[in-house]
Design a protein around this motif. Sequence first.
Motif, mmCIF file in Angstrom:
data_model
loop_
_atom_site.group_PDB
_atom_site.id
_atom_site.type_symbol
_atom_site.label_atom_id
_atom_site.label_comp_id
_atom_site.label_asym_id
_atom_site.label_seq_id
_atom_site.Cartn_x
_atom_site.Cartn_y
_atom_site.Cartn_z
ATOM 1 N N GLU A 78 18.522 154.330 67.637
ATOM 2 C CA GLU A 78 18.322 153.023 68.254
ATOM 3 C C GLU A 78 19.237 151.977 67.636
ATOM 4 O O GLU A 78 19.625 152.081 66.475
ATOM 5 C CB GLU A 78 16.857 152.573 68.102
ATOM 6 N N ASP A 79 19.537 150.960 68.421
ATOM 7 C CA ASP A 79 20.404 149.869 67.980
ATOM 8 C C ASP A 79 19.630 148.786 67.234
ATOM 9 O O ASP A 79 20.178 148.045 66.428
ATOM 10 C CB ASP A 79 21.109 149.270 69.210
ATOM 11 N N HIS A 80 18.363 148.652 67.531
ATOM 12 C CA HIS A 80 17.515 147.636 66.914
ATOM 13 C C HIS A 80 16.065 148.090 67.030
ATOM 14 O O HIS A 80 15.761 149.012 67.791
ATOM 15 C CB HIS A 80 17.696 146.279 67.597
ATOM 16 N N GLY A 81 15.176 147.450 66.291
ATOM 17 C CA GLY A 81 13.780 147.826 66.416
ATOM 18 C C GLY A 81 12.890 147.238 65.346
ATOM 19 O O GLY A 81 13.338 146.531 64.440
ATOM 20 N N ILE A 82 11.601 147.550 65.486
ATOM 21 C CA ILE A 82 10.547 147.071 64.590
ATOM 22 C C ILE A 82 10.106 148.216 63.683
ATOM 23 O O ILE A 82 9.977 149.354 64.123
ATOM 24 C CB ILE A 82 9.351 146.559 65.404
ATOM 25 N N ILE A 83 9.863 147.886 62.410
ATOM 26 C CA ILE A 83 9.430 148.882 61.443
ATOM 27 C C ILE A 83 8.123 148.424 60.805
ATOM 28 O O ILE A 83 8.038 147.280 60.330
ATOM 29 C CB ILE A 83 10.482 149.083 60.331
ATOM 30 N N PHE A 84 7.119 149.268 60.826
ATOM 31 C CA PHE A 84 5.921 148.980 60.040
ATOM 32 C C PHE A 84 5.213 150.268 59.659
ATOM 33 O O PHE A 84 5.478 151.336 60.215
ATOM 34 C CB PHE A 84 4.982 147.993 60.743
ATOM 35 N N GLU A 85 4.326 150.143 58.672
ATOM 36 C CA GLU A 85 3.579 151.290 58.174
ATOM 37 C C GLU A 85 2.142 151.228 58.662
ATOM 38 O O GLU A 85 1.704 150.231 59.238
ATOM 39 C CB GLU A 85 3.670 151.330 56.647
ATOM 40 N N ASP A 86 1.397 152.301 58.400
ATOM 41 C CA ASP A 86 0.066 152.426 58.985
ATOM 42 C C ASP A 86 -0.935 151.397 58.488
ATOM 43 O O ASP A 86 -1.948 151.152 59.135
ATOM 44 C CB ASP A 86 -0.488 153.837 58.727
ATOM 45 N N ASP A 87 -0.684 150.773 57.332
ATOM 46 C CA ASP A 87 -1.646 149.815 56.800
ATOM 47 C C ASP A 87 -1.321 148.372 57.167
ATOM 48 O O ASP A 87 -1.908 147.436 56.631
ATOM 49 C CB ASP A 87 -1.762 149.947 55.283
#
Length: 328
Positions: free
Chosen positions: A93-102
């Motif tokens: 992907e060129d861009h995006g959102i990152i987060f973890e399960d908590d």
Amino acid sequence: MSDVYKVPILLILFNRPKYTSKTIQYLNMIKPKSLYIHIDGPKNQEDQDKINEIEIMLKDLDNDINVTFKKNNTNLGCGLGPVSAIDWFFENEDHGIIFEDDVVPDNSFFEYCAILLEKYRDKKNIFMISGDNGGPMVPSDLFENHKIMAIDIPIIWGWATWRDRWNKYKFQIEKINLINTFKNLKKFYFFERIVIINYFLRATKKRDIDFWDIQLFYMLVMNNDQCLIPSLNLVKNIGFDGDATHTKEVISRSFSETHEIKIVNHDYIKSNKSINSRMIYLITTQMNSNQVYNKFILSLRLNYFYTRYTYYFNSLKSKINKTLSRRG
């Protein structure tokens, strides 16, 4: 927000199924067009059992969500694990959102990211967009009439970026040039520059690197890049418990309330030396926002000295006691 959320999302998982069900609920609600799920490998059978439980839970994701899944066979840990997940994400992907399960976001977090990813795509010194202003990291009155602030510290509890920004990241910090690093910390007060350099140096001395955010901070400093944060907190971290690696103790930023935000004016205000320097004590000590922003900065420095002195004294005392017990 439309029925299908178009910004790609990376969800980084490991061995905490109790948070995964809540994550699935809000993913089903926003229905991302592209969802990438990365699970680090197990360290033991207990981890494997929890990962198996998570994989069963993931079957509850809406069938309309296009899921790309990757699971490590071996455990890469809290440092290289997230980095390898983000590398894999941006291979696709060129861009995006990152987060973890908590991390639990407010619904408006996703629209906030979508708007700012598009707005600042070509402004290369904006490295990342964070939804985190829990605590708060920066009180809303310091934003003046803006909804967004550019700060010089990366905040990673729910964030977004672009592939070309992430490509700057290096997991291994090369030998630190103290003079150049000190010069590049010009947006911090003199004393706080020393605190930050010491923070970086401690990171380079660890044999097993079980973190990746200190390297990100170092990269922002050396490239003069910035992180955007909202005036109201959009995400909360609920992962403060005995199962966590780095977030075992509840701090002032734990479980912060989230709020809805509407981004009408896309312009941001820049943080100043006072804000940047005070935030250092929020990320390196147990002080809360009221203490950090309502005290003279000299008081914060004295508190920092006392905290470090106590830590080193107790560590030395523990080592001496262990040595004496072995001899005895």
